[in-house]
Write a protein that holds these residues in place. Structure first.
Motif, PDB file in Angstrom:
ATOM      1  N   ALA A  19       0.842  -1.277  -0.060  1.00 25.82           N
ATOM      2  CA  ALA A  19      -0.027  -0.164   0.044  1.00 25.82           C
ATOM      3  C   ALA A  19       0.932   1.156  -0.079  1.00 25.82           C
ATOM      4  O   ALA A  19       1.823   1.199   0.790  1.00 25.82           O
ATOM      5  N   PRO A  20       0.621   2.274  -1.011  1.00 29.72           N
ATOM      6  CA  PRO A  20       1.631   3.426  -1.026  1.00 29.72           C
ATOM      7  C   PRO A  20       1.383   4.095   0.151  1.00 29.72           C
ATOM      8  O   PRO A  20       0.216   4.588   0.970  1.00 29.72           O
ATOM      9  N   THR A  21       2.558   4.658   1.001  1.00 28.74           N
ATOM     10  CA  THR A  21       2.426   5.622   2.109  1.00 28.74           C
ATOM     11  C   THR A  21       2.402   7.027   1.497  1.00 28.74           C
ATOM     12  O   THR A  21       2.326   7.300   0.273  1.00 28.74           O
ATOM     13  N   ALA A  22       2.198   7.774   2.484  1.00 26.03           N
ATOM     14  CA  ALA A  22       1.884   9.160   2.247  1.00 26.03           C
ATOM     15  C   ALA A  22       3.061   9.668   1.548  1.00 26.03           C
ATOM     16  O   ALA A  22       3.182  10.533   0.440  1.00 26.03           O
ATOM     17  N   ASP A  23       4.359   9.209   1.881  1.00 23.09           N
ATOM     18  CA  ASP A  23       5.635   9.818   1.085  1.00 23.09           C
ATOM     19  C   ASP A  23       5.695   9.219  -0.230  1.00 23.09           C
ATOM     20  O   ASP A  23       6.281  10.060  -1.090  1.00 23.09           O
ATOM     21  N   ASP A  24       5.018   8.012  -0.529  1.00 26.40           N
ATOM     22  CA  ASP A  24       5.136   7.650  -1.767  1.00 26.40           C
ATOM     23  C   ASP A  24       4.370   8.389  -2.772  1.00 26.40           C
ATOM     24  O   ASP A  24       4.688   8.675  -3.923  1.00 26.40           O
ATOM     25  N   VAL A  25       2.973   8.683  -2.125  1.00 24.36           N
ATOM     26  CA  VAL A  25       2.207   9.476  -2.964  1.00 24.36           C
ATOM     27  C   VAL A  25       2.779  11.121  -3.064  1.00 24.36           C
ATOM     28  O   VAL A  25       2.657  11.544  -4.284  1.00 24.36           O
ATOM     29  N   ARG A  26       3.175  11.600  -2.273  1.00 26.66           N
ATOM     30  CA  ARG A  26       3.971  12.809  -2.243  1.00 26.66           C
ATOM     31  C   ARG A  26       5.051  12.869  -3.287  1.00 26.66           C
ATOM     32  O   ARG A  26       5.323  13.756  -4.076  1.00 26.66           O
ATOM     33  N   ARG A  27       6.046  11.676  -3.233  1.00 30.54           N
ATOM     34  CA  ARG A  27       6.976  11.623  -4.350  1.00 30.54           C
ATOM     35  C   ARG A  27       6.486  11.507  -5.534  1.00 30.54           C
ATOM     36  O   ARG A  27       6.975  11.879  -6.724  1.00 30.54           O
ATOM     37  N   GLY A  28       5.324  10.818  -5.888  1.00 31.43           N
ATOM     38  CA  GLY A  28       4.685  10.529  -7.249  1.00 31.43           C
ATOM     39  C   GLY A  28       4.174  11.892  -7.841  1.00 31.43           C
ATOM     40  O   GLY A  28       4.322  12.096  -8.876  1.00 31.43           O
ATOM     41  N   GLU A  29       3.587  12.547  -6.484  1.00 29.62           N
ATOM     42  CA  GLU A  29       2.981  14.120  -7.323  1.00 29.62           C
ATOM     43  C   GLU A  29       4.061  14.903  -7.406  1.00 29.62           C
ATOM     44  O   GLU A  29       4.000  15.574  -8.500  1.00 29.62           O
ATOM     45  N   LEU A  30       5.152  14.837  -6.818  1.00 24.70           N
ATOM     46  CA  LEU A  30       6.425  15.743  -7.361  1.00 24.70           C
ATOM     47  C   LEU A  30       6.686  15.449  -8.655  1.00 24.70           C
ATOM     48  O   LEU A  30       7.232  16.281  -9.324  1.00 24.70           O
ATOM     49  N   ALA A  31       7.094  13.896  -8.706  1.00 22.35           N
ATOM     50  CA  ALA A  31       7.710  13.634 -10.202  1.00 22.35           C
ATOM     51  C   ALA A  31       6.689  14.005 -11.203  1.00 22.35           C
ATOM     52  O   ALA A  31       7.025  14.487 -12.285  1.00 22.35           O
ATOM     53  N   ALA A  32       5.417  13.762 -11.179  1.00 24.58           N
ATOM     54  CA  ALA A  32       4.525  14.274 -12.106  1.00 24.58           C
ATOM     55  C   ALA A  32       4.515  15.787 -12.379  1.00 24.58           C
ATOM     56  O   ALA A  32       4.418  16.169 -13.495  1.00 24.58           O
ATOM     57  N   PHE A  33       4.609  16.278 -11.339  1.00 23.32           N
ATOM     58  CA  PHE A  33       4.661  18.018 -11.522  1.00 23.32           C
ATOM     59  C   PHE A  33       5.739  18.555 -12.006  1.00 23.32           C
ATOM     60  O   PHE A  33       5.807  19.327 -12.827  1.00 23.32           O
ATOM     61  N   LEU A  34       6.940  18.007 -11.892  1.00 22.45           N
ATOM     62  CA  LEU A  34       8.241  18.322 -12.420  1.00 22.45           C
ATOM     63  C   LEU A  34       8.152  17.893 -14.210  1.00 22.45           C
ATOM     64  O   LEU A  34       8.464  18.692 -14.961  1.00 22.45           O
ATOM     65  N   ARG A  35       7.663  16.978 -14.501  1.00 16.98           N
ATOM     66  CA  ARG A  35       7.475  16.555 -15.743  1.00 16.98           C
ATOM     67  C   ARG A  35       6.678  17.402 -16.401  1.00 16.98           C
ATOM     68  O   ARG A  35       6.984  18.062 -17.551  1.00 16.98           O
ATOM     69  N   SER A  36       5.401  17.829 -15.865  1.00 18.53           N
ATOM     70  CA  SER A  36       4.731  18.520 -16.706  1.00 18.53           C
ATOM     71  C   SER A  36       5.208  19.984 -16.746  1.00 18.53           C
ATOM     72  O   SER A  36       5.062  20.450 -17.690  1.00 18.53           O
ATOM     73  N   ARG A  37       5.926  20.362 -15.496  1.00 18.01           N
ATOM     74  CA  ARG A  37       6.452  21.831 -15.744  1.00 18.01           C
ATOM     75  C   ARG A  37       7.621  21.803 -16.889  1.00 18.01           C
ATOM     76  O   ARG A  37       7.950  22.806 -17.637  1.00 18.01           O
TER      77      ARG A  37
END
Length: 299
Positions: A19-37
């Motif tokens: 099960a993804p942890t809160a840190d897993d989710v946060r890192r995933g959001e960070l990765a997606a945000f960087l790619r989009s920018r």
């Protein structure tokens, strides 16, 4: 004919999916945000040649790494949501390379769970109408605070009530910080022990909804490092709600003893930003407020 009975085969157990942890989710959001920018910034905007056969929309990873002066492998891992440590200085360089605006920059640091070395200098959430209300409340002291007790805006009388707020760096304009570290403010609190204990209990109660947020964790770490008194009170784990009405007594160096009714008017969802007003609890305080207002005007 004899029928052979066999025990039922035991199927191999398939391990449950992690099960993804809160840190897993946060890192995933960070990765997606960087790619989009990254995909949004063209080579021309970054001052780079486009070159032949470019298939990647926007910048390549190695171009962002070059612009930010960081390793290509490290930046690639960041976009792959790897569990790596990242310093505020490196995030600052990445934000500049990706040409992030103020809101995007704040979002980047929040996702990376880091404190921005160049925080917002404007007072967020304080509209021109709220500032007009602060001025119209004169001579009553009034300010706008957020749930972390940052003082976002204030009127002239409030600026002279506890100390000269205009002379303080913006990062020190926080009621918790002032009550535990500023000698001038502490001298004005007539019921010092009771006041700071109550403030710490309210801060702990509010912080439960903001655990892990860099600004809250940074303020807590600063208080624990700067004030042995705060460390002692914090260790009690006392909790109290933020109340809409309370009484506070102050000793002002120029006008004497003041007794106020404090009223909190929330400017949005509660708990959150609030308009805090100090109205006189007796006629003597009302008269002394006029003198305080004149003192604040330099009259």
């Amino acid at each position: 004919m004899t029928t052979m009975l066999h025990e039922p085969r035991t199927l191999p157990r398939v391990p449950a999916a992690h099960a993804p942890t809160a840190d897993d989710v946060r890192r995933g959001e960070l990765a997606a945000f960087l790619r989009s920018r990254r995909e949004r910034v063209s080579p021309e905007q970054a001052g780079l040649p486009r070159g032949p056969r470019r298939r990647t929309p926007g910048l390549r990873r190695e171009e962002v790494a070059h612009l930010a002066a960081v390793g290509v492998t490290w930046y690639t891992w960041l976009e792959q949501a790897r569990d790596i440590k990242v310093s505020p200085q490196v995030l600052d360089a990445v934000a500049r390379a990706l040409q992030l605006d103020r809101n995007e920059r704040s979002h980047l640091f929040a996702l990376a769970n880091a404190v921005d070395p160049m925080p917002e200098t404007d007072c967020p959430g304080v509209s021109a109408d709220l500032r007009m209300m602060l001025d119209q409340l004169e001579p009553f002291p009034a300010c706008i605070q957020n749930s972390r007790h940052d003082i976002l805006a204030y009127n002239r009388t409030y600026s002279a009530l506890l100390c000269d707020l205009d002379k303080l760096p913006r990062e020190e304009r926080n009621c918790m910080w002032l009550a535990f570290t500023n000698a001038e403010v502490r001298a004005t609190l007539a019921d010092l022990d009771e006041t700071i204990s109550g403030m710490a209990a309210k801060f702990r109660g509010a912080m439960a909804e903001h655990l892990g947020e860099p600004a809250w964790e940074g303020l807590l770490a600063g208080l624990l490092a700067a004030s042995p008194e705060f460390r002692m009170i914090w260790a009690r784990h006392e909790v109290a709600p933020v109340t809409a009405h309370r009484v506070r007594s102050l000793r002002h160096a120029h006008v004497g003893h003041l007794r106020f009714n404090l009223t909190s008017l929330w400017t949005g969802p509660h708990p959150g930003g609030r308009l805090l007003t100090y109205t006189p609890a007796d006629e003597e305080t009302r008269e002394r407020l006029e003198r305080l207002s004149a003192f604040a005007r330099g009259a």
